[in-house]
Design an enzyme around this catalytic site. Structure first.
Site, PDB file in Angstrom:
ATOM      1  N   GLU A 178       0.854  -1.193   0.000  1.00 48.02           N
ATOM      2  CA  GLU A 178       0.000   0.000   0.000  1.00 48.02           C
ATOM      3  C   GLU A 178       0.886   1.238   0.000  1.00 48.02           C
ATOM      4  O   GLU A 178       1.809   1.357   0.813  1.00 48.02           O
ATOM      5  CB  GLU A 178      -0.931   0.038   1.204  1.00 48.02           C
ATOM      6  CG  GLU A 178      -1.822   1.282   1.183  1.00 48.02           C
ATOM      7  CD  GLU A 178      -2.978   1.233   2.148  1.00 48.02           C
ATOM      8  OE1 GLU A 178      -4.049   1.754   1.796  1.00 48.02           O
ATOM      9  OE2 GLU A 178      -2.822   0.686   3.250  1.00 48.02           O
ATOM     10  N   GLY A 209       0.840   5.204   0.600  1.00 50.15           N
ATOM     11  CA  GLY A 209       0.029   6.194   1.278  1.00 50.15           C
ATOM     12  C   GLY A 209      -0.641   5.564   2.479  1.00 50.15           C
ATOM     13  O   GLY A 209      -1.530   4.736   2.319  1.00 50.15           O
ATOM     14  N   GLY A 256      -3.548  13.317   5.401  1.00 50.20           N
ATOM     15  CA  GLY A 256      -3.057  14.529   6.041  1.00 50.20           C
ATOM     16  C   GLY A 256      -1.610  14.866   5.767  1.00 50.20           C
ATOM     17  O   GLY A 256      -0.989  15.591   6.535  1.00 50.20           O
ATOM     18  N   GLY A 257      -1.047  14.379   4.676  1.00 52.77           N
ATOM     19  CA  GLY A 257       0.348  14.644   4.356  1.00 52.77           C
ATOM     20  C   GLY A 257       0.523  15.906   3.527  1.00 52.77           C
ATOM     21  O   GLY A 257      -0.328  16.800   3.531  1.00 52.77           O
ATOM     22  N   SER A 269      -5.075   1.540   8.021  1.00 50.90           N
ATOM     23  CA  SER A 269      -5.250   0.559   6.953  1.00 50.90           C
ATOM     24  C   SER A 269      -4.254  -0.584   7.066  1.00 50.90           C
ATOM     25  O   SER A 269      -4.594  -1.745   6.776  1.00 50.90           O
ATOM     26  CB  SER A 269      -5.160   1.225   5.580  1.00 50.90           C
ATOM     27  OG  SER A 269      -3.897   1.807   5.373  1.00 50.90           O
ATOM     28  N   ASP A 295       5.355   5.523   2.198  1.00 51.67           N
ATOM     29  CA  ASP A 295       4.824   6.853   2.482  1.00 51.67           C
ATOM     30  C   ASP A 295       5.960   7.865   2.506  1.00 51.67           C
ATOM     31  O   ASP A 295       7.117   7.511   2.782  1.00 51.67           O
ATOM     32  CB  ASP A 295       4.088   6.871   3.820  1.00 51.67           C
ATOM     33  CG  ASP A 295       3.097   8.031   3.927  1.00 51.67           C
ATOM     34  OD1 ASP A 295       1.882   7.786   3.751  1.00 51.67           O
ATOM     35  OD2 ASP A 295       3.517   9.171   4.181  1.00 51.67           O
ATOM     36  N   HIS A 315      -2.337  11.234  -4.697  1.00 55.22           N
ATOM     37  CA  HIS A 315      -3.438  11.349  -5.658  1.00 55.22           C
ATOM     38  C   HIS A 315      -3.138  12.337  -6.793  1.00 55.22           C
ATOM     39  O   HIS A 315      -4.006  12.596  -7.619  1.00 55.22           O
ATOM     40  CB  HIS A 315      -4.766  11.706  -4.982  1.00 55.22           C
ATOM     41  CG  HIS A 315      -5.081  10.841  -3.809  1.00 55.22           C
ATOM     42  ND1 HIS A 315      -5.158   9.466  -3.907  1.00 55.22           N
ATOM     43  CD2 HIS A 315      -5.311  11.138  -2.512  1.00 55.22           C
ATOM     44  CE1 HIS A 315      -5.429   8.955  -2.708  1.00 55.22           C
ATOM     45  NE2 HIS A 315      -5.517   9.952  -1.853  1.00 55.22           N
ATOM     46  N   GLU A 365      -6.711   4.603  -6.007  1.00 57.45           N
ATOM     47  CA  GLU A 365      -7.878   5.173  -5.342  1.00 57.45           C
ATOM     48  C   GLU A 365      -8.008   6.676  -5.606  1.00 57.45           C
ATOM     49  O   GLU A 365      -7.055   7.343  -5.993  1.00 57.45           O
ATOM     50  CB  GLU A 365      -7.787   4.947  -3.829  1.00 57.45           C
ATOM     51  CG  GLU A 365      -7.815   3.487  -3.424  1.00 57.45           C
ATOM     52  CD  GLU A 365      -7.789   3.286  -1.915  1.00 57.45           C
ATOM     53  OE1 GLU A 365      -8.006   2.152  -1.477  1.00 57.45           O
ATOM     54  OE2 GLU A 365      -7.551   4.275  -1.178  1.00 57.45           O
TER      55      GLU A 365
END
Length: 229
Positions: free
Chosen positions: A47, A49, A53-54, A70, A87, A132, A157
Site C-alpha cells: 500500500e 500512502g 493529512g500529508g 489501513s 509513504d 493522488h 484510489e
C-alpha cells in the site's frame, strides 16, 4: 472461527478507523470481493500512502504520525501476507513481523523505482492511496506495475480528486488516461512520451475496470483496478 475471521473487510475497516470502509469511500466492499480468495494465502501486499493529512494537504512531510489504520486492517485481514507500506512521512515506528515500511517521495520517480526494486518477492496486490496527484499515480504505475506478479491486481484510489499542492497544469488525469485505454485499447496522454510508456505495457494488461464514487453511476470515476496477465 474467531470473530476477526468472520468479519468482512468493511467491518474491519470500520473497527480500525480506515476511511476505506462504510464511513466514507466504501472501497472495502469491492476489495472484499477481490481479495477474499487470498485472505489466508502467503501473498505480498503493497500500500502506497498510509495516513491522510500529508503534503498533499499542505502538511509537512515530517509530520508526527501516530496511527496506521489501513495497515492494521490489512494485517488482520490477510493472515499470512507480507505487508509493505510506502509513504513520504515516517512510519518506521510501526513494527510487526509481517510489515515492512519504505519511506519514499512519490514526486521522485527514481525513488519509486528504487523502492519497488526492494520488494521481493514481487507484490501480488498494490494499492495507490498516496498523494493522488496525476503524475505521481502515473509514475508509480509505470515503475511498479511491471514488477507486479502475474495475475496480480493494481489499484488506484481517489481518481476524482487531485491536490492543488502537486497537480501539474495540463496533465492528463489518471481516470481519463485509463478511460482512453478502455474506449480505444490505446492510452492517450498530453505527454506523448508518457503515452508511449503506457502503451508499451498493454501486453501485460489482462483487464481494466473503473468504478464511480460509492458505486453510483452518476458519480465521477473513483477507483481503478488493473489485472495483470
Amino acid at each position: 472461527m474467531s470473530i476477526s475471521e468472520a468479519e468482512n473487510l468493511t467491518e474491519l475497516a470500520d473497527r480500525y478507523g480506515s476511511d476505506k470502509g462504510s464511513s466514507k469511500h466504501r472501497y472495502t466492499e469491492l476489495y472484499h470481493l477481490l481479495f477474499h480468495p487470498y485472505r489466508h494465502s502467503e501473498i505480498v501486499f503493497l500500500e502506497m500512502g498510509l495516513l491522510i493529512g500529508g503534503p498533499e494537504h499542505g502538511v509537512d512531510k515530517d509530520r508526527a504520525t501516530k496511527d496506521c489504520p489501513s495497515i492494521r486492517m490489512w494485517l488482520k485481514y490477510f493472515s499470512k501476507a507480507q505487508i509493505h507500506g510506502l509513504d513520504v512521512s515516517d512510519f518506521s515506528w510501526f513494527e510487526h513481523e509481517r510489515f515492512t515500511f519504505h519511506r519514499c517521495d512519490m514526486n521522485n520517480r527514481e525513488e519509486i523505482a528504487n523502492t519497488a526494486g526492494k520488494i521481493d518477492p514481487a507484490p501480488d496486490i498494490v494499492i495507490d492511496d498516496a498523494s493522488h496527484a496525476s503524475h505521481h499515480q502515473q509514475s508509480a504505475f509505470l515503475e511498479v506495475f511491471p514488477k507486479l506478479a502475474s495475475g496480480g491486481l493494481y489499484i488506484i484510489e481517489d481518481l476524482r480528486w487531485q491536490p492543488k499542492t502537486y497537480e501539474l497544469a495540463g496533465i492528463t488525469k489518471t481516470a481519463a488516461l485509463f478511460r482512453s485505454f478502455q474506449n480505444d485499447r490505446e492510452f492517450t496522454h498530453s505527454d506523448p512520451s508518457i503515452a508511449e510508456e503506457f502503451n508499451a505495457l498493454i501486453p501485460q494488461i489482462s483487464a481494466c475496470i473503473i468504478e464511480p464514487a460509492r458505486y453510483q453511476k452518476h458519480r465521477k470515476d473513483q477507483v481503478l483496478v488493473v489485472h495483470k496477465k
